[in-house]
Design an enzyme around this catalytic site. Structure first.
Site, PDB file in Angstrom:
ATOM      1  N   HIS A   1       0.909  -1.184   0.091  1.00 35.13           N
ATOM      2  CA  HIS A   1       0.083  -0.169   0.141  1.00 35.13           C
ATOM      3  C   HIS A   1       0.827   1.231  -0.061  1.00 35.13           C
ATOM      4  O   HIS A   1       1.555   1.360   0.898  1.00 35.13           O
ATOM      5  CB  HIS A   1      -0.990   0.020   1.091  1.00 35.13           C
ATOM      6  CG  HIS A   1      -2.141  -1.011   1.084  1.00 35.13           C
ATOM      7  ND1 HIS A   1      -3.425  -0.502   1.177  1.00 35.13           N
ATOM      8  CD2 HIS A   1      -2.294  -2.242   0.548  1.00 35.13           C
ATOM      9  CE1 HIS A   1      -4.041  -1.559   1.053  1.00 35.13           C
ATOM     10  NE2 HIS A   1      -3.414  -2.514   0.479  1.00 35.13           N
TER      11      HIS A   1
ATOM     12  N   PRO B   1      -4.413   0.731  18.612  1.00 32.51           N
ATOM     13  CA  PRO B   1      -4.228   0.075  17.293  1.00 32.51           C
ATOM     14  C   PRO B   1      -4.107   1.178  16.193  1.00 32.51           C
ATOM     15  O   PRO B   1      -3.917   1.028  15.089  1.00 32.51           O
ATOM     16  CB  PRO B   1      -5.263  -0.943  17.079  1.00 32.51           C
ATOM     17  CG  PRO B   1      -6.309  -0.449  17.921  1.00 32.51           C
ATOM     18  CD  PRO B   1      -5.818   0.371  19.218  1.00 32.51           C
TER      19      PRO B   1
ATOM     20  N   LYS C   1       1.178   0.037  15.121  1.00 34.26           N
ATOM     21  CA  LYS C   1       2.349  -0.123  15.342  1.00 34.26           C
ATOM     22  C   LYS C   1       2.848  -1.248  16.257  1.00 34.26           C
ATOM     23  O   LYS C   1       3.875  -1.846  16.247  1.00 34.26           O
ATOM     24  CB  LYS C   1       2.892   1.059  16.083  1.00 34.26           C
ATOM     25  CG  LYS C   1       3.199   2.367  15.576  1.00 34.26           C
ATOM     26  CD  LYS C   1       4.571   2.423  14.924  1.00 34.26           C
ATOM     27  CE  LYS C   1       4.811   3.247  13.635  1.00 34.26           C
ATOM     28  NZ  LYS C   1       4.197   2.671  12.598  1.00 34.26           N
TER      29      LYS C   1
ATOM     30  N   TYR D   1      -8.849   6.448   6.872  1.00 33.86           N
ATOM     31  CA  TYR D   1      -9.046   6.945   8.376  1.00 33.86           C
ATOM     32  C   TYR D   1      -9.857   8.130   8.482  1.00 33.86           C
ATOM     33  O   TYR D   1      -9.620   9.316   8.033  1.00 33.86           O
ATOM     34  CB  TYR D   1      -7.488   7.334   8.941  1.00 33.86           C
ATOM     35  CG  TYR D   1      -6.660   6.155   8.954  1.00 33.86           C
ATOM     36  CD1 TYR D   1      -5.984   5.511   8.183  1.00 33.86           C
ATOM     37  CD2 TYR D   1      -6.526   5.745  10.504  1.00 33.86           C
ATOM     38  CE1 TYR D   1      -5.147   4.562   8.313  1.00 33.86           C
ATOM     39  CE2 TYR D   1      -5.748   4.599  10.577  1.00 33.86           C
ATOM     40  CZ  TYR D   1      -4.820   4.234   9.609  1.00 33.86           C
ATOM     41  OH  TYR D   1      -4.091   2.961  10.022  1.00 33.86           O
TER      42      TYR D   1
ATOM     43  N   TYR E   1       4.399   6.281   9.884  1.00 32.95           N
ATOM     44  CA  TYR E   1       3.480   5.239   9.627  1.00 32.95           C
ATOM     45  C   TYR E   1       4.099   4.035   8.877  1.00 32.95           C
ATOM     46  O   TYR E   1       3.850   2.779   9.165  1.00 32.95           O
ATOM     47  CB  TYR E   1       2.133   5.603   8.698  1.00 32.95           C
ATOM     48  CG  TYR E   1       1.117   4.663   8.549  1.00 32.95           C
ATOM     49  CD1 TYR E   1      -0.056   4.922   9.512  1.00 32.95           C
ATOM     50  CD2 TYR E   1       0.893   3.925   7.574  1.00 32.95           C
ATOM     51  CE1 TYR E   1      -1.017   3.893   9.422  1.00 32.95           C
ATOM     52  CE2 TYR E   1      -0.024   2.777   7.393  1.00 32.95           C
ATOM     53  CZ  TYR E   1      -1.169   3.188   8.317  1.00 32.95           C
ATOM     54  OH  TYR E   1      -2.085   2.245   8.111  1.00 32.95           O
TER      55      TYR E   1
HETATM   56  C1  FAD Z   1      -7.709  -6.418  17.067  1.00 33.78           C
HETATM   57  C2  FAD Z   1      -6.034  -6.071  16.789  1.00 33.78           C
HETATM   58  C3  FAD Z   1      -5.811  -5.319  15.840  1.00 33.78           C
HETATM   59  C4  FAD Z   1      -4.286  -4.953  15.753  1.00 33.78           C
HETATM   60  N1  FAD Z   1      -3.915  -4.537  14.664  1.00 33.78           N
HETATM   61  C5  FAD Z   1      -2.517  -4.238  14.559  1.00 33.78           C
HETATM   62  C6  FAD Z   1      -2.194  -3.469  13.266  1.00 33.78           C
HETATM   63  O1  FAD Z   1      -2.740  -3.139  12.398  1.00 33.78           O
HETATM   64  N2  FAD Z   1      -0.532  -3.486  13.070  1.00 33.78           N
HETATM   65  C7  FAD Z   1       0.251  -3.888  14.262  1.00 33.78           C
HETATM   66  O2  FAD Z   1       1.371  -3.653  14.065  1.00 33.78           O
HETATM   67  N3  FAD Z   1      -0.499  -4.057  15.556  1.00 33.78           N
HETATM   68  C8  FAD Z   1      -1.608  -4.599  15.741  1.00 33.78           C
HETATM   69  N4  FAD Z   1      -1.961  -5.178  16.539  1.00 33.78           N
HETATM   70  C9  FAD Z   1      -1.190  -5.538  17.708  1.00 33.78           C
HETATM   71  C10 FAD Z   1      -0.478  -6.818  17.515  1.00 33.78           C
HETATM   72  O3  FAD Z   1      -1.540  -7.814  16.999  1.00 33.78           O
HETATM   73  C11 FAD Z   1       0.590  -7.023  18.693  1.00 33.78           C
HETATM   74  O4  FAD Z   1       1.211  -6.060  19.144  1.00 33.78           O
HETATM   75  C12 FAD Z   1       1.235  -8.188  18.354  1.00 33.78           C
HETATM   76  O5  FAD Z   1       0.704  -9.574  18.306  1.00 33.78           O
HETATM   77  C13 FAD Z   1       2.317  -8.461  19.432  1.00 33.78           C
HETATM   78  O6  FAD Z   1       3.067  -9.605  19.259  1.00 33.78           O
HETATM   79  P1  FAD Z   1       3.757 -10.217  20.533  1.00 33.78           P
HETATM   80  O7  FAD Z   1       4.790 -11.385  19.809  1.00 33.78           O
HETATM   81  O8  FAD Z   1       4.553  -9.390  21.232  1.00 33.78           O
HETATM   82  O9  FAD Z   1       2.424 -11.041  21.302  1.00 33.78           O
HETATM   83  P2  FAD Z   1       1.486 -12.100  20.901  1.00 33.78           P
HETATM   84  O10 FAD Z   1       1.123 -12.087  19.454  1.00 33.78           O
HETATM   85  O11 FAD Z   1       0.340 -11.625  21.900  1.00 33.78           O
HETATM   86  O12 FAD Z   1       1.863 -13.237  21.275  1.00 33.78           O
HETATM   87  C14 FAD Z   1       2.103 -13.600  22.501  1.00 33.78           C
HETATM   88  C15 FAD Z   1       2.175 -15.290  22.665  1.00 33.78           C
HETATM   89  O13 FAD Z   1       2.155 -15.544  24.044  1.00 33.78           O
HETATM   90  C16 FAD Z   1       1.487 -16.580  24.339  1.00 33.78           C
HETATM   91  N5  FAD Z   1       1.296 -16.592  25.706  1.00 33.78           N
HETATM   92  C17 FAD Z   1       0.969 -15.760  26.614  1.00 33.78           C
HETATM   93  N6  FAD Z   1       0.687 -15.871  27.943  1.00 33.78           N
HETATM   94  C18 FAD Z   1       1.480 -17.305  27.865  1.00 33.78           C
HETATM   95  C19 FAD Z   1       1.922 -18.193  29.092  1.00 33.78           C
HETATM   96  N7  FAD Z   1       1.377 -17.832  30.252  1.00 33.78           N
HETATM   97  N8  FAD Z   1       2.393 -19.139  28.688  1.00 33.78           N
HETATM   98  C20 FAD Z   1       2.722 -19.546  27.386  1.00 33.78           C
HETATM   99  N9  FAD Z   1       2.343 -18.824  26.313  1.00 33.78           N
HETATM  100  C21 FAD Z   1       1.837 -17.615  26.639  1.00 33.78           C
HETATM  101  C22 FAD Z   1       0.526 -16.337  23.710  1.00 33.78           C
HETATM  102  O14 FAD Z   1      -0.594 -17.603  23.558  1.00 33.78           O
HETATM  103  C23 FAD Z   1       0.760 -15.897  22.258  1.00 33.78           C
HETATM  104  O15 FAD Z   1       0.856 -16.785  21.241  1.00 33.78           O
HETATM  105  C24 FAD Z   1      -3.337  -5.306  16.657  1.00 33.78           C
HETATM  106  C25 FAD Z   1      -4.028  -6.046  17.943  1.00 33.78           C
HETATM  107  C26 FAD Z   1      -5.249  -6.310  17.620  1.00 33.78           C
HETATM  108  C27 FAD Z   1      -5.699  -7.173  19.163  1.00 33.78           C
END
Ligand code: FAD
Length: 392
Positions: free
Chosen positions: A76, A294, A298, A205, A386
């Site tokens: 995009h 969101p 980021k 947006y 962005y």
């Molecule tokens: C609806 C929505 C829309 C979003 N849109 C965007 C976007 O457009 N762009 C963007 O950059 N970000 C977006 N985000 C944010 C993004 O999804 C998160 O920032 C991202 O998933 C973070 O990655 P992570 O690996 O840190 O954590 P997570 O993806 O949350 O992964 C954590 C993992 O740890 C595991 N876990 C948790 N606790 C335990 C435990 N006690 N024992 C074992 N395993 C455990 C979970 O099962 C999970 O698989 C969005 C989030 C949501 C909810």
């Protein structure tokens, strides 16, 4: 029954942060064990982020020859800022020579899980971590229960909490799980997934008198749309027709293509930065370390930026016995984290209508939107943040 395993780096969480970290460590010759409480099917089916920064895409291409970011994902080159019944395009390549990719997080995770499992990664699903025992500071132990309900301990030279916003590893770094800098917002997003073609070629947006809406996408057949709502709203309450009326009223000038709504949820908005990102041989990355509203897209990108820094620091620590980079991890990561916090907060306040907004507040907000959209400097600042600052 109990079992134990030893590794160099124990990673809690098989989200984008944990999986990319394991790949970067493997590239440096460092073994790791990843544990996640969910099943592979659950991880691959959870719809979350959608927008990848240029640096994230460059990294995925570099580490994964089979990434589908260029085949299933779409580049995009801009977004539309809409307010006062007018649309203003923010042209990323013209302003900053960069782009973003729309490639859903669950597709990124499918690619990464396949990549790591093909390489023989020790990746254990259905393992719930209760905490980290740091009584031997050089060899922290992840304390968990495995998929059969039996105790599992993972002893490592370093433990990484990549376990998302409800992190249990955080307690080993900050003492209390919630300790940090926190802000809650007086609005959330009512989000839907619907089966329909895109209503617009790029994301819209839209700031309207009735509140904010984001017209986003997931694939040619499934679209993601959000509208500003009360954070306590019940996702089951409105009818499909009411949802479409609300969305349509907030994007005047575009006729939305509707279709069956296949998922609906309410997303609360929070900004959080953990007080500490590392203590001894335990560190936090991604949503375990910080969360952002969101609006600026980021979250996932910031998680990946953390692990790029941490993997370099772990390579220095575990391969070269150089403690300098790991001592500097927190400070370096926080530079980007606070820039992303600011951008996410700024985009949120720029676009949403606060429930108690006065006439002065509304007019000032429209003045701010005009300041950004009508000035090349303003559009450039938005485009730069962005599309993402370069990864270190
Ligand atoms: C609806 C929505 C829309 C979003 N849109 C965007 C976007 O457009 N762009 C963007 O950059 N970000 C977006 N985000 C944010 C993004 O999804 C998160 O920032 C991202 O998933 C973070 O990655 P992570 O690996 O840190 O954590 P997570 O993806 O949350 O992964 C954590 C993992 O740890 C595991 N876990 C948790 N606790 C335990 C435990 N006690 N024992 C074992 N395993 C455990 C979970 O099962 C999970 O698989 C969005 C989030 C949501 C909810």
């Amino acid at each position: 029954m109990s079992s134990s395993v030893s590794t160099r780096v124990a990673i809690v969480g098989a989200g984008p942060a944990g999986l990319i970290l394991s790949q970067l460590l493997a590239d440096a010759g460092i073994d790791s064990v990843i544990v996640d409480s969910r099943s592979r099917e659950d991880i691959e089916a959870t719809i979350r982020a959608g927008i990848l920064e240029q640096g994230t895409v460059d990294l995925l291409r570099r580490i994964d020859p089979d990434t589908r970011v260029d085949t299933v994902g779409n580049r995009h080159d801009g977004i539309e800022l809409r307010f006062g019944d007018e649309g203003h395009r923010i042209d990323f390549p013209a302003l900053v020579g960069r782009s973003v990719w729309l490639y859903p997080q669950h597709e990124v995770l499918k690619d990464l899980l396949a990549l790591r499992l093909r390489a023989g990664q020790d990746l254990r699903f259905g393992v719930s971590v209760a905490g980290v025992d740091s009584s031997d500071p050089k060899h922290p132990v992840v304390v968990a229960t495995d998929a059969r309900g039996e105790s599992l301990s993972v002893t490592a030279d370093f433990v990484v909490g990549a376990d998302g916003s409800r992190s249990v590893v955080r307690a080993a770094v900050t003492d209390a799980r919630s300790t940090g800098h926190f802000r809650e917002y007086p609005y959330g997003w009512f989000g839907i997934l619907c089966e329909a073609p895109p209503s617009s070629p790029e994301l819209i947006y839209s700031n309207s008198e009735a509140g904010f809406a984001l017209i986003s996408q997931r694939s040619p057949e499934v679209q993601r749309m959000y509208f500003q709502c009360d954070p306590g709203a019940d996702p089951a309450a409105p009818s499909d027709a009411e949802i479409w009326d609300t969305l349509q009223a907030r994007v005047p000038g575009t006729t939305l293509i509707d279709g069956p709504i296949i998922q609906r949820d309410v997303l609360r908005f929070r900004s959080f930065v953990a007080r500490d990102l590392r203590r001894g041989r335990v560190a936090l990355v991604g949503d375990a370390a910080h969360t952002v509203p969101p609006t600026g897209a980021k979250g996932m990108n910031l998680a990946i930026a953390d692990v790029v820094l941490l993997s370099d620091a772990l390579r220095a620590l575990l391969v070269d016995q150089n403690e300098g980079p790991i001592d500097g991890y927190e400070e370096r990561a926080l530079d980007r984290i606070w820039k992303a916090q600011h951008f996410s907060w700024w985009m949120t306040n720029l676009l949403h209508v606060a429930p108690d907004a006065t006439e002065f507040d509304r007019r000032r907000q429209l003045g701010e939107l005009r300041t950004v959209a009508e000035s090349e400097a303003g559009r450039t600042l938005l485009a730069e943040a962005y599309t993402g600052w370069p990864l270190s």
